[in-house]
Motif scaffolding. Sequence first.
Motif, PDB file in Angstrom:
ATOM      1  N   ILE A 234       0.934  -1.232  -0.109  1.00 32.51           N
ATOM      2  CA  ILE A 234      -0.079   0.073   0.007  1.00 32.51           C
ATOM      3  C   ILE A 234       0.825   1.413  -0.005  1.00 32.51           C
ATOM      4  N   ILE A 235       1.825   1.232   0.744  1.00 30.55           N
ATOM      5  CA  ILE A 235       2.949   2.475   0.491  1.00 30.55           C
ATOM      6  C   ILE A 235       3.356   2.763  -0.829  1.00 30.55           C
ATOM      7  N   ALA A 236       3.626   1.547  -1.188  1.00 31.17           N
ATOM      8  CA  ALA A 236       4.264   1.677  -2.720  1.00 31.17           C
ATOM      9  C   ALA A 236       3.262   2.188  -3.530  1.00 31.17           C
ATOM     10  N   PHE A 237       1.894   1.723  -3.451  1.00 30.80           N
ATOM     11  CA  PHE A 237       0.760   2.252  -4.172  1.00 30.80           C
ATOM     12  C   PHE A 237       0.668   3.829  -4.074  1.00 30.80           C
ATOM     13  N   GLU A 238       0.637   3.997  -2.772  1.00 32.31           N
ATOM     14  CA  GLU A 238       0.421   5.618  -2.224  1.00 32.31           C
ATOM     15  C   GLU A 238       1.508   6.464  -2.944  1.00 32.31           C
ATOM     16  N   LYS A 239       2.586   6.132  -3.188  1.00 30.15           N
ATOM     17  CA  LYS A 239       3.794   6.821  -3.652  1.00 30.15           C
ATOM     18  C   LYS A 239       3.504   6.754  -5.136  1.00 30.15           C
ATOM     19  N   GLU A 240       2.979   5.831  -5.702  1.00 29.08           N
ATOM     20  CA  GLU A 240       2.748   6.002  -7.104  1.00 29.08           C
ATOM     21  C   GLU A 240       1.388   7.219  -7.269  1.00 29.08           C
ATOM     22  N   LEU A 241       0.476   6.907  -6.329  1.00 32.46           N
ATOM     23  CA  LEU A 241      -0.742   7.869  -6.631  1.00 32.46           C
ATOM     24  C   LEU A 241       0.009   9.311  -6.501  1.00 32.46           C
ATOM     25  N   GLU A 242       1.121   9.629  -5.579  1.00 35.87           N
ATOM     26  CA  GLU A 242       1.455  10.913  -5.435  1.00 35.87           C
ATOM     27  C   GLU A 242       2.050  11.174  -6.626  1.00 35.87           C
ATOM     28  N   SER A 243       2.840  10.339  -7.174  1.00 32.66           N
ATOM     29  CA  SER A 243       3.751  10.604  -8.138  1.00 32.66           C
ATOM     30  C   SER A 243       2.866  11.026  -9.547  1.00 32.66           C
ATOM     31  N   LYS A 244       1.751  10.068  -9.851  1.00 32.73           N
ATOM     32  CA  LYS A 244       0.810  10.193 -10.963  1.00 32.73           C
ATOM     33  C   LYS A 244       0.014  11.410 -10.917  1.00 32.73           C
ATOM     34  N   PHE A 245      -0.616  11.451  -9.622  1.00 30.40           N
ATOM     35  CA  PHE A 245      -1.882  12.261  -9.469  1.00 30.40           C
ATOM     36  C   PHE A 245      -1.753  13.563  -8.321  1.00 30.40           C
ATOM     37  N   ASN A 246      -0.453  13.487  -7.920  1.00 24.57           N
ATOM     38  CA  ASN A 246      -0.399  14.478  -6.886  1.00 24.57           C
ATOM     39  C   ASN A 246      -1.175  14.266  -5.687  1.00 24.57           C
ATOM     40  N   LEU A 247      -1.679  13.127  -5.427  1.00 19.07           N
ATOM     41  CA  LEU A 247      -2.494  12.715  -4.410  1.00 19.07           C
ATOM     42  C   LEU A 247      -1.571  12.397  -3.132  1.00 19.07           C
ATOM     43  N   LYS A 248      -1.974  13.000  -1.914  1.00 17.07           N
ATOM     44  CA  LYS A 248      -1.532  12.731  -0.710  1.00 17.07           C
ATOM     45  C   LYS A 248      -2.435  12.376   0.340  1.00 17.07           C
ATOM     46  N   LEU A 249      -2.505  10.756   0.365  1.00 18.03           N
ATOM     47  CA  LEU A 249      -3.679  10.247   1.336  1.00 18.03           C
ATOM     48  C   LEU A 249      -3.376  10.292   2.930  1.00 18.03           C
ATOM     49  N   THR A 250      -4.278  10.551   3.472  1.00 12.11           N
ATOM     50  CA  THR A 250      -3.933  10.887   5.019  1.00 12.11           C
ATOM     51  C   THR A 250      -4.679   9.724   5.953  1.00 12.11           C
ATOM     52  N   VAL A 251      -5.376   8.858   5.229  1.00 11.74           N
ATOM     53  CA  VAL A 251      -5.708   7.526   6.144  1.00 11.74           C
ATOM     54  C   VAL A 251      -5.631   6.134   5.492  1.00 11.74           C
ATOM     55  N   LEU A 252      -5.095   5.481   6.363  1.00 12.88           N
ATOM     56  CA  LEU A 252      -5.073   4.147   6.045  1.00 12.88           C
ATOM     57  C   LEU A 252      -5.749   3.026   6.962  1.00 12.88           C
ATOM     58  N   ASN A 253      -6.560   2.449   6.457  1.00  8.77           N
ATOM     59  CA  ASN A 253      -7.632   1.594   7.113  1.00  8.77           C
ATOM     60  C   ASN A 253      -7.200  -0.065   6.765  1.00  8.77           C
ATOM     61  N   SER A 297       1.632  11.985   9.756  1.00  7.39           N
ATOM     62  CA  SER A 297       0.359  12.541   9.032  1.00  7.39           C
ATOM     63  C   SER A 297      -0.561  11.568   8.554  1.00  7.39           C
ATOM     64  N   ARG A 298      -0.397  10.459   8.632  1.00  5.47           N
ATOM     65  CA  ARG A 298      -1.267   9.362   8.021  1.00  5.47           C
ATOM     66  C   ARG A 298      -1.930   8.636   9.288  1.00  5.47           C
ATOM     67  N   LYS A 299      -3.126   8.936   9.203  1.00  8.48           N
ATOM     68  CA  LYS A 299      -4.107   8.260  10.449  1.00  8.48           C
ATOM     69  C   LYS A 299      -4.339   6.874  10.018  1.00  8.48           C
ATOM     70  N   LEU A 300      -3.992   5.865  11.223  1.00 11.55           N
ATOM     71  CA  LEU A 300      -4.207   4.424  11.011  1.00 11.55           C
ATOM     72  C   LEU A 300      -5.627   4.160  11.445  1.00 11.55           C
ATOM     73  N   ILE A 301      -6.357   3.455  10.949  1.00 15.51           N
ATOM     74  CA  ILE A 301      -7.463   2.938  11.400  1.00 15.51           C
ATOM     75  C   ILE A 301      -7.745   1.475  11.415  1.00 15.51           C
ATOM     76  N   LEU A 302      -8.219   0.986  12.497  1.00 15.57           N
ATOM     77  CA  LEU A 302      -8.247  -0.589  12.673  1.00 15.57           C
ATOM     78  C   LEU A 302      -9.795  -0.824  12.943  1.00 15.57           C
ATOM     79  N   GLU A 303     -10.227  -1.978  12.329  1.00 16.04           N
ATOM     80  CA  GLU A 303     -11.619  -2.036  12.560  1.00 16.04           C
ATOM     81  C   GLU A 303     -11.753  -3.547  13.188  1.00 16.04           C
ATOM     82  N   THR A 304     -10.852  -3.889  14.103  1.00 16.59           N
ATOM     83  CA  THR A 304     -10.797  -5.125  14.884  1.00 16.59           C
ATOM     84  C   THR A 304     -12.070  -5.379  15.780  1.00 16.59           C
ATOM     85  N   GLY A 305     -12.664  -6.821  15.401  1.00 14.65           N
ATOM     86  CA  GLY A 305     -14.012  -6.985  16.064  1.00 14.65           C
ATOM     87  C   GLY A 305     -13.519  -8.304  17.139  1.00 14.65           C
ATOM     88  N   ARG A 306     -13.404  -9.269  16.247  1.00 21.22           N
ATOM     89  CA  ARG A 306     -13.104 -10.731  16.869  1.00 21.22           C
ATOM     90  C   ARG A 306     -12.477 -11.017  17.956  1.00 21.22           C
TER      91      ARG A 306
END
Length: 448
Positions: A234-253, A297-306
């Motif tokens: 996902i980190i590698a994917f985010e770097k690709e998005l920043e390079s291609k679309f200038n997107l800086k994502l702030t949430v990783l769930n 700068s990236r918020k980490l969200i976890l949806e732990t249930g079980r």
Amino acid sequence: MKHNNKYERPKIVKQVDGLMNKVGRPALNKPFDKIDNVPVDELISNFGSPLFVFSERTIRNRLNDAKNTFTIRYPDTVFAWSYKTNYLDAILSIMHQEGSLAEVVSEMEYEKARRLGVPGNKIIYNGPCKTRASLERALKEGALIQMDHLDEIAEVEEIAKSMDVKPSVSLRINLDAGIYPQWNRFGFNLESGMAIHAVKRIVLGGILKLTGIHCHIGTFILDPLAYKRAVEKIIAFEKELESKFNLKLTVLNMGGGFASSNTLMNQYLPGDQAAPSFAQYADAITAPLLSVQNSYSRKLILETGRAIIDDAGYLIATVIGTKRLVSGYKSIVIDAGLNLLITALWYKLQILPAQTYKGVVEDTVVYGPLCMNIDCMRDAIPLPDLQKGDKVVIKPVGAYCVTQSWQFIKLRPAVVLIGADGSVDLIRRAETLDDIISAEILPERFKS
């Protein structure tokens, strides 16, 4: 002299009590007669059998253990309670008191959250089947929508345009993290290019603001390194998005999927020995994030249930009858079956006697009350000589059992919550026939 030549088949019963094997001796040293120091007999006397019992102390301890473990390593971590795991209002209220967001996957769950006072901006709306009405409400109330497919992207864009808003959304992706079978039904696949195509579609639309990535790699994950592999991709994917679309994502769930102490059917070691600790999961997830510059700068969200609720749940049941099967095995019938514990199909649930016992411990088949051959809770579990009226405690059953229980042949039982002070609250009464037929309409021609 008259001889009786009738042949009687011998019954050979394997003596297992006290014998050693590669795992150890059967854990039947004393009865499981109390839950959080409240006697099982007292609970059944007051609320009937079968009975779901939840421990508030265990719930809060498990949740706070998970939160502390992750925030020590990665301060900007937030937990969101997975409603589908257990959505009794009392359970939800505990989670929200402890600061959890609401992660919902249907309009029903969304409405539950709102009725409990959870504001829209504290709701994560996930799932593959969101109705238009629920999407309109979610956008209006500021919920974070996790996009699952292209049709949903188009519909959310249409609604946002009509409302003249540019909402923040998250994109659900799936990827190969070394867990098989791979979960590729939900979201957009990373390796095939579907995910980058979906991002490009959102960017070109110009209506939605992509702020995060959601990736739930599976369920009951026993290999923490699978999360590490996923986060690195996902980190590698985010770097690709920043390079291609200038997107800086702030949430990783990173969703959920952490294992509980339950034991899977094909699992050799007991679950409490095989399940990774919160620390192992936390190290695997946060290490790659901490290696990235400006990772805080990236918020980490976890949806732990079980992993949080499972060990907090018990089911008390009563033996209705006993029988020696033609195979030679002893069997018992209890008043709780797959109608209440669907998880018995994939877990080796613990079934423990709730009173003192004598005699031989032998492998016993445990059947539920349904008039269906599949209603088998355990096909062979060491138990003492239980008799009609004896009680057993089944655990852990806190995750999915209440929400996936159904009214096939039998009504659903009461549910109680034992507070930290030992008080016992009824949090759902036992169902009656009126509850079941309240939505039915009998045509006039059938009325006598």
